[in-house]
Design a protein around this motif. Structure first.
Motif, PDB file in Angstrom:
ATOM      1  N   LEU A  49     -10.038 -51.497 -48.796  1.00 56.56           N
ATOM      2  CA  LEU A  49      -8.680 -50.999 -49.117  1.00 56.56           C
ATOM      3  C   LEU A  49      -7.939 -51.911 -50.085  1.00 56.56           C
ATOM      4  CD1 LEU A  49      -7.322 -49.680 -45.692  1.00 56.56           C
ATOM      5  CD2 LEU A  49      -8.016 -48.344 -47.703  1.00 56.56           C
ATOM      6  N   ASN A  50      -8.025 -53.207 -49.882  1.00 59.64           N
ATOM      7  CA  ASN A  50      -7.233 -54.113 -50.724  1.00 59.64           C
ATOM      8  C   ASN A  50      -7.705 -54.182 -52.177  1.00 59.64           C
ATOM      9  OD1 ASN A  50      -5.527 -54.457 -48.602  1.00 59.64           O
ATOM     10  ND2 ASN A  50      -6.148 -56.533 -48.105  1.00 59.64           N
ATOM     11  N   PRO A  51      -9.014 -54.250 -52.456  1.00 56.24           N
ATOM     12  CA  PRO A  51      -9.424 -54.166 -53.870  1.00 56.24           C
ATOM     13  C   PRO A  51      -8.999 -52.846 -54.515  1.00 56.24           C
ATOM     14  CG  PRO A  51     -11.307 -54.721 -52.459  1.00 56.24           C
ATOM     15  CD  PRO A  51     -10.139 -54.540 -51.558  1.00 56.24           C
ATOM     16  N   ILE A  52      -9.068 -51.763 -53.751  1.00 59.65           N
ATOM     17  CA  ILE A  52      -8.695 -50.464 -54.319  1.00 59.65           C
ATOM     18  C   ILE A  52      -7.185 -50.405 -54.574  1.00 59.65           C
ATOM     19  CG2 ILE A  52      -8.531 -47.987 -53.799  1.00 59.65           C
ATOM     20  CD1 ILE A  52     -11.371 -48.134 -52.694  1.00 59.65           C
ATOM     21  N   GLU A  53      -6.417 -50.957 -53.645  1.00 64.09           N
ATOM     22  CA  GLU A  53      -4.969 -51.028 -53.869  1.00 64.09           C
ATOM     23  C   GLU A  53      -4.662 -51.834 -55.132  1.00 64.09           C
ATOM     24  OE1 GLU A  53      -2.462 -52.498 -50.620  1.00 64.09           O
ATOM     25  OE2 GLU A  53      -3.304 -50.850 -49.425  1.00 64.09           O
ATOM     26  N   HIS A  54      -5.436 -52.896 -55.313  1.00 67.58           N
ATOM     27  CA  HIS A  54      -5.261 -53.718 -56.511  1.00 67.58           C
ATOM     28  C   HIS A  54      -5.511 -52.877 -57.767  1.00 67.58           C
ATOM     29  CE1 HIS A  54      -5.145 -57.475 -58.772  1.00 67.58           C
ATOM     30  NE2 HIS A  54      -6.141 -56.958 -59.480  1.00 67.58           N
ATOM     31  N   LEU A  55      -6.530 -52.037 -57.705  1.00 61.98           N
ATOM     32  CA  LEU A  55      -6.856 -51.206 -58.868  1.00 61.98           C
ATOM     33  C   LEU A  55      -5.751 -50.195 -59.172  1.00 61.98           C
ATOM     34  CD1 LEU A  55     -10.661 -50.680 -58.250  1.00 61.98           C
ATOM     35  CD2 LEU A  55      -9.641 -51.780 -60.261  1.00 61.98           C
ATOM     36  N   GLU A  56      -5.029 -49.790 -58.136  1.00 56.61           N
ATOM     37  CA  GLU A  56      -3.905 -48.870 -58.377  1.00 56.61           C
ATOM     38  C   GLU A  56      -2.892 -49.499 -59.318  1.00 56.61           C
ATOM     39  OE1 GLU A  56      -2.664 -45.859 -55.077  1.00 56.61           O
ATOM     40  OE2 GLU A  56      -3.228 -47.708 -54.060  1.00 56.61           O
ATOM     41  N   LYS A  57      -2.777 -50.838 -59.228  1.00 54.10           N
ATOM     42  CA  LYS A  57      -1.853 -51.535 -60.125  1.00 54.10           C
ATOM     43  C   LYS A  57      -2.397 -51.575 -61.543  1.00 54.10           C
ATOM     44  CE  LYS A  57      -0.286 -54.547 -56.451  1.00 54.10           C
ATOM     45  NZ  LYS A  57      -0.889 -55.717 -55.821  1.00 54.10           N
ATOM     46  N   GLU A  58      -3.731 -51.360 -61.673  1.00 52.63           N
ATOM     47  CA  GLU A  58      -4.332 -51.313 -63.002  1.00 52.63           C
ATOM     48  C   GLU A  58      -4.490 -49.860 -63.461  1.00 52.63           C
ATOM     49  OE1 GLU A  58      -8.014 -53.515 -63.025  1.00 52.63           O
ATOM     50  OE2 GLU A  58      -7.043 -55.344 -62.292  1.00 52.63           O
ATOM     51  N   SER A  59      -3.631 -49.010 -62.991  1.00 54.43           N
ATOM     52  CA  SER A  59      -3.535 -47.603 -63.391  1.00 54.43           C
ATOM     53  C   SER A  59      -4.691 -46.719 -62.923  1.00 54.43           C
ATOM     54  CB  SER A  59      -3.328 -47.464 -64.910  1.00 54.43           C
ATOM     55  OG  SER A  59      -4.531 -47.671 -65.596  1.00 54.43           O
ATOM     56  N   PHE A  60      -5.449 -47.181 -61.934  1.00 51.65           N
ATOM     57  CA  PHE A  60      -6.390 -46.253 -61.300  1.00 51.65           C
ATOM     58  C   PHE A  60      -5.604 -45.359 -60.346  1.00 51.65           C
ATOM     59  CE2 PHE A  60      -9.431 -49.190 -62.929  1.00 51.65           C
ATOM     60  CZ  PHE A  60     -10.603 -48.467 -63.064  1.00 51.65           C
ATOM     61  N   VAL A  61      -6.129 -44.155 -60.128  1.00 52.30           N
ATOM     62  CA  VAL A  61      -5.475 -43.219 -59.220  1.00 52.30           C
ATOM     63  C   VAL A  61      -6.381 -43.035 -58.011  1.00 52.30           C
ATOM     64  CG1 VAL A  61      -4.636 -40.850 -58.958  1.00 52.30           C
ATOM     65  CG2 VAL A  61      -4.326 -42.069 -61.133  1.00 52.30           C
ATOM     66  N   VAL A  62      -5.785 -43.104 -56.829  1.00 53.41           N
ATOM     67  CA  VAL A  62      -6.606 -43.115 -55.621  1.00 53.41           C
ATOM     68  C   VAL A  62      -6.232 -41.975 -54.681  1.00 53.41           C
ATOM     69  CG1 VAL A  62      -7.367 -44.493 -53.644  1.00 53.41           C
ATOM     70  CG2 VAL A  62      -6.750 -45.635 -55.793  1.00 53.41           C
ATOM     71  N   THR A  63      -7.235 -41.295 -54.169  1.00 54.17           N
ATOM     72  CA  THR A  63      -7.018 -40.318 -53.099  1.00 54.17           C
ATOM     73  C   THR A  63      -7.476 -40.950 -51.793  1.00 54.17           C
ATOM     74  OG1 THR A  63      -7.407 -38.473 -54.601  1.00 54.17           O
ATOM     75  CG2 THR A  63      -7.651 -38.015 -52.245  1.00 54.17           C
ATOM     76  N   TYR A  64      -6.564 -41.043 -50.837  1.00 55.41           N
ATOM     77  CA  TYR A  64      -6.893 -41.594 -49.513  1.00 55.41           C
ATOM     78  C   TYR A  64      -7.103 -40.449 -48.536  1.00 55.41           C
ATOM     79  CZ  TYR A  64      -5.271 -46.093 -51.335  1.00 55.41           C
ATOM     80  OH  TYR A  64      -5.117 -47.234 -52.075  1.00 55.41           O
ATOM     81  N   LEU A  65      -8.342 -40.229 -48.128  1.00 63.28           N
ATOM     82  CA  LEU A  65      -8.631 -39.114 -47.220  1.00 63.28           C
ATOM     83  C   LEU A  65      -8.165 -39.439 -45.807  1.00 63.28           C
ATOM     84  CD1 LEU A  65     -12.266 -38.454 -48.423  1.00 63.28           C
ATOM     85  CD2 LEU A  65     -10.313 -36.930 -48.798  1.00 63.28           C
ATOM     86  N   GLU A  66      -7.645 -38.406 -45.129  1.00 59.78           N
ATOM     87  CA  GLU A  66      -7.204 -38.552 -43.741  1.00 59.78           C
ATOM     88  C   GLU A  66      -8.355 -38.184 -42.812  1.00 59.78           C
ATOM     89  OE1 GLU A  66      -3.776 -38.255 -42.327  1.00 59.78           O
ATOM     90  OE2 GLU A  66      -2.535 -37.966 -44.131  1.00 59.78           O
ATOM     91  N   PRO A  67      -8.582 -38.986 -41.785  1.00 61.32           N
ATOM     92  CA  PRO A  67      -9.576 -38.599 -40.795  1.00 61.32           C
ATOM     93  C   PRO A  67      -8.973 -37.588 -39.828  1.00 61.32           C
ATOM     94  CG  PRO A  67      -8.536 -40.636 -40.133  1.00 61.32           C
ATOM     95  CD  PRO A  67      -7.911 -40.250 -41.446  1.00 61.32           C
TER      96      PRO A  67
END
Ligand SMILES: *Cc1c(COP(=O)(O)O)cnc(C)c1O
Length: 413
Positions: free
Chosen positions: A112-130
């Motif tokens: 989660l934390n590396p991906i959150e970091h990438l959001e700051k680099e303009s990546f877009v993230v979909t977080y799926l709900e279980p």
């Protein structure tokens, strides 16, 4: 005084999902690498060649277990590093193609934390709900794939609630998408740290492109792990230097650790069926005892019946109207180690992101304990815990200054 000091204090370790002790057989095979076999695998003289031969053997043995090729295995400094290498490795290499990532709300923070970091680099993230038991639906994964999705990261088994995700089915959906769209994207990564000791690790059957494992959860040493990377999936390294591990993880190899990891993985996979059965029986006995002797409890995660959908050693239970941390500390006074769903510090009482994602109300998430069983545990351990746990819960329900369910919690936030 409560808790009273027990006359004979045992040490009962029920936190194998946090880390494991090193198996004696693992320790034994590691030992020569601190002494006789100390050469640098990159050196050309014999001592180096011997070390290099051992390193190659480890690549070969691990590859065989997970049905891969030796050069698909990149040895790293642990599970977190492998997750980071997969995530940054893919996204930095392939950002030109797309900047969309799919993951879940219940991943380990090493994902989660590396991906959150990438959001700051303009990546877009979909977080799926279980769903309420922690399952991610393969159809939902498929539905979220976009033309610019380059990476999907979904864990094999959850460290808090033990839910085993349908990785093979998710992998198949992703393959189907790639075929239909004649694309090499998206790549599929799974964090299998909690699965390494207990589930099948065939990367062909799982249809994964990248897979993380570590040693510290499977009775191996801490600080060593691996990333499987399918041939044809190009990534960039996190660490640059001498070019070890196919240029993807520079630095003199931790050969003792790698040998230990390899042995731990071999032992785990050899014995897993018998050991899983033993653990399931022990865990179910534990839960049975809890439900008979303590009221107002709730099992979190997948039901206990189906061994393919829950880790055999995981029990995550909410005890209503009690703080998880308080229970944990009282149990500790009796020499019992377990963990709690809320990462409570003196300044915050944030409930676990996993339990919250299941839709558990605040007060449920707060009273949860995770027990994870392992090699050392016997029925006598469970009986020892059950001698004290009901009393602890009862006592804390009486004296708890924080009545769960009312809004008094807010003042702690
Ligand atoms: C423990 C764990 C990690 C982190 O592994 P380290 O070797 O401690 O870096 C990552 N993912 C999961 C699911 C884990 O359980």
């Amino acid at each position: 005084m409560f808790p009273p000091k027990p006359k004979t204090k045992k040490f009962v370790y029920l936190d194998h999902a946090a880390t494991t002790y090193v198996d004696e057989r693992v320790e034994k095979v590691m030992k020569p690498y601190y002494g006789k076999i100390f050469g640098n695998p990159s050196s050309l003289y014999e001592a180096g060649r011997v070390a290099n031969g051992e390193l190659n053997d480890c690549h070969r043995k691990v590859a065989e277990i997970i049905h891969a090729l030796p050069d698909n295995i990149i040895f790293t400094g642990g599970g977190s590093e492998s997750d980071n290498l997969a995530i940054f490795g893919v996204t930095r290499k392939h950002a030109n193609f797309g900047k969309h990532i799919i993951t879940t709300k219940i991943e380990h923070h090493a994902v989660l934390n590396p991906i959150e970091h990438l959001e700051k680099e303009s990546f877009v993230v979909t977080y799926l709900e279980p769903d309420s038991r922690g399952f991610i639906s393969p159809k939902k994964v498929r539905a979220e794939i976009r033309p610019d999705t380059i990476l999907i990261s979904i864990m094999y088994a959850n460290n808090e609630i033990g839910t085993v995700e349908p990785i093979a089915d998710i992998g198949r959906e992703i393959l189907k998408y790639r075929k239909e769209n004649n694309s090499i994207y998206p790549f599929f990564h799974t964090d299998a740290c909690q699965a390494g000791g207990v589930l099948e690790l065939d990367v062909e059957k799982l249809h994964v492109d990248l897979l993380t494992l570590n040693a510290s959860k499977i009775y191996g040493p801490k600080g060593v792990g691996m990333l499987y990377k399918r041939r044809g999936v190009n990534i960039v390294p996190l660490i640059y230097g001498g070019g070890q591990e196919m240029n993807l993880r520079s630095g003199t190899e931790n050969l003792a650790g790698i040998v230990g990891f390899t042995k731990a993985l071999e032992l785990a996979q050899e014995n897993r069926q018998d050991e899983n059965m033993r653990l399931v029986e022990l865990r179910d006995y534990f839960y049975d005892q809890i439900s008979k002797k303590i009221d107002k409890i709730k099992l979190n995660g997948a039901s206990l019946g189906n061994e393919n959908s829950r880790l055999p050693n995981n029990l995550n239970v909410t005890f209503m109207d009690v703080e998880g941390e308080a229970m944990l500390l009282y149990l500790d006074a009796y020499g019992i180690c377990c963990s709690t769903g809320s990462a409570c510090t003196s300044t915050s009482l944030e409930p676990s992101h996993v339990l919250t994602a299941l839709g558990l109300p605040y007060e449920y998430a707060h009273g949860s304990l995770r027990f994870t069983l392992g090699h050392c545990n016997t029925k006598a351990d469970i009986d020892y815990v059950m001698k004290y746990l009901p009393g602890i819960v009862e006592k804390l329900r009486e004296i708890s200054p924080v009545q769960m369910g009312n809004k008094k919690h807010a003042k702690y936030k």
